[in-house]
Design a protein around this motif. Sequence first.
Motif, short mmCIF file in Angstrom:
data_model
loop_
_atom_site.label_atom_id
_atom_site.label_comp_id
_atom_site.label_asym_id
_atom_site.label_seq_id
_atom_site.Cartn_x
_atom_site.Cartn_y
_atom_site.Cartn_z
N PRO A 234 -48.46 1.84 4.15
CA PRO A 234 -48.64 1.99 2.69
C PRO A 234 -48.01 0.82 1.93
O PRO A 234 -46.84 0.49 2.13
N ALA A 235 -48.79 0.21 1.04
CA ALA A 235 -48.29 -0.88 0.20
C ALA A 235 -47.74 -0.32 -1.10
O ALA A 235 -48.19 0.72 -1.59
N ASN A 236 -46.77 -1.00 -1.69
CA ASN A 236 -46.22 -0.60 -2.98
C ASN A 236 -47.12 -1.10 -4.11
O ASN A 236 -47.71 -2.18 -4.01
N PRO A 237 -47.24 -0.35 -5.20
CA PRO A 237 -47.99 -0.85 -6.37
C PRO A 237 -47.37 -2.13 -6.89
O PRO A 237 -46.16 -2.37 -6.76
N SER A 238 -48.21 -2.95 -7.51
CA SER A 238 -47.73 -4.26 -7.96
C SER A 238 -47.12 -4.23 -9.35
O SER A 238 -46.32 -5.10 -9.70
N SER A 239 -47.50 -3.24 -10.20
CA SER A 239 -46.97 -3.21 -11.57
C SER A 239 -47.06 -1.80 -12.12
O SER A 239 -47.85 -0.98 -11.63
N PHE A 240 -46.25 -1.55 -13.15
CA PHE A 240 -46.21 -0.23 -13.81
C PHE A 240 -46.18 -0.44 -15.31
O PHE A 240 -45.66 -1.44 -15.82
N ALA A 241 -46.71 0.57 -16.04
CA ALA A 241 -46.64 0.56 -17.50
C ALA A 241 -46.20 1.93 -17.97
O ALA A 241 -46.73 2.96 -17.51
N LEU A 242 -45.21 1.97 -18.85
CA LEU A 242 -44.68 3.21 -19.39
C LEU A 242 -45.12 3.34 -20.84
O LEU A 242 -44.74 2.52 -21.68
N ASN A 243 -45.94 4.36 -21.12
CA ASN A 243 -46.51 4.56 -22.46
C ASN A 243 -47.10 3.26 -23.02
O ASN A 243 -46.93 2.92 -24.19
N GLY A 244 -47.80 2.52 -22.13
CA GLY A 244 -48.50 1.31 -22.53
C GLY A 244 -47.71 0.02 -22.42
O GLY A 244 -48.28 -1.05 -22.54
N ALA A 245 -46.37 0.09 -22.20
CA ALA A 245 -45.54 -1.11 -22.08
C ALA A 245 -45.24 -1.39 -20.62
O ALA A 245 -44.87 -0.48 -19.87
N SER A 246 -45.42 -2.65 -20.20
CA SER A 246 -45.15 -3.00 -18.82
C SER A 246 -43.67 -2.86 -18.51
O SER A 246 -42.81 -3.12 -19.34
N CYS A 247 -43.36 -2.45 -17.28
CA CYS A 247 -41.98 -2.20 -16.85
C CYS A 247 -41.53 -3.25 -15.85
O CYS A 247 -42.33 -3.73 -15.02
N ALA A 248 -40.27 -3.56 -15.89
CA ALA A 248 -39.69 -4.44 -14.88
C ALA A 248 -39.56 -3.66 -13.58
O ALA A 248 -39.32 -2.44 -13.59
#
Length: 430
Positions: A414-428
Amino acid sequence: MRLKRFGALALAALGIVGVTSVVVQSGVALAHGSMTYPASRTYACYEDGRAGSGGGDLNPTNPACVAAVQIGGKQPLWDWYGNLISLAGGKHREIIADGDLCGPTTKYDAYNLARADWPVTTLQAGARINFKYNAWAPHPGTWDQYVTKDGFDVTQPLKWSDLEPAPFDSITNPVAVGGEYSWNGTLPNKSGRHIIYSIWQRNDSPEAFYSCSDVVFSGGNSGGDTQAPTAPGTPTATATANSVSLSWSAASDNTGVSGYQVYREAGATDVAVATTSGTTATVTGLTADTAYQFYVVARDAAGNTSPPSTAVSVRTGTGGGTTPGACAVTYNVPSSWSGGFTANVSVKNTGTSAVNAWQLVWDVPAGQGIGQAWSAEVAVAAGKATAKGATWNQNIQPGQTVSFGFNGTSQGTPANPSSFALNGASCAAA
C-alpha cells in the motif's frame, strides 16, 4: 435498459470496475429518508396501510396502494424511507430509465405504476410551503424538487422529459430537528394533477434517494406566467487547485427570478453542480490542472427556465505552489497483509482558530480501496476519499489533534497518499 439489473448495469454506467471499488463504500453508514409533505407514494401508502389495518399490520385501502402491495408485497411500505441507489453519484438521468423514476430498483418497482388514483396532496399554486422530509439517518446533501410539465398525464409512465428541466426548489444541508428535515420553499404556478419529484443526493457519499409525491395544484393558472427569464450574464471564474468560484450578472423576468442552477459541461449529459438564489457559487471537489466549462440557467417561481448563459472556460491550478493551510497530517500504515492494510491518520490544527465540521480529502492511490472506518466517516467517490468527524470529534481546536483509522484493500504494497486538504486548504505532511 432498466436499473433493476443494477448489479452489472449500473456499475458499468458509473464507471466502477471490479468488486474492490464496491467495497470502498462499506465504510459509510446508509442514510434513509423520504418526503413526508407533500407525501411520497411510499409514505402515503404506508400511512394508508396503518389507517386500514386497525392494528399492527399494514392493510392499504387506496386502490393504487393495494395494487402496489399485490405486486411488491408490504416490505416496501415498512421501508418507505429506503427508496435509494447506493452508487448514484449524481448520475440520476444516466442510470434510471424512463418509467422507473418513482421506483428505480426492483424492491420499489410497483410504485412506478401509471395510475390516476395514488393518494394526493392538495397544494395552493405559487404558495410558500414548509417541505418536510424524514431524517431516519441524517446526512448532508442537496435536495432538488422538480415538477412535471403542463399537460403531464399521470396515467402514462413518468419519463425524464416529463419534468421541467430545472428544479423549482433546491436546498443544501437543511437542519434536521426531531428526526425530520424541514425548509420553506415556493411552489410553482401549476394547475391540476402533477408529480413533485425529489432527489436527495448526499455530498458525503454517492448514495441518493428518490421520491414521487402526487399533488393537485389549486388556484393556479399554468398559462398565467409562461415568460421565461432572460439568460444570465457570462460567468467570470476564479480557480484554485480543487475549486472554482463563479459570479455572473443577474437575469431578468416579468415576475422575478427565484434562483439559478450552475451546470458543468460533461459531454452528452451536463451535470448540475450548484443551486443558488444569488449570483455567485463555488464548485468544489474538482481535479487540479484540469479544464472545465460552466454555464448558468435562471428559473422563476412558475418553473420557467431561461436559455443558458454563455459558458466560461477555466482551468484549475496545479496545486504544486500552494501554501499549506494551518493543518498537518500524519498518515501511517501500522500493519499490512496480502490484499489489505490498516491505516491510522492524525490531523492537527496548527492555526489560531477552530476548524469546525472538519472534512479531510485525499486522492486514493491506484489499486486501493477503503472499507471499515472508525472515529470518522470515510466515503470514496471519483477516486477521492473524504473523511469527516464523528459527532464527538467534528471540531478541531487550535493546537488540537484528531485521529481516525480504517481498513483498506490494496493490490501490492500500500502506497501513502501524496497530499491532503482540510476543509479545502492543503495540509503539510507531518
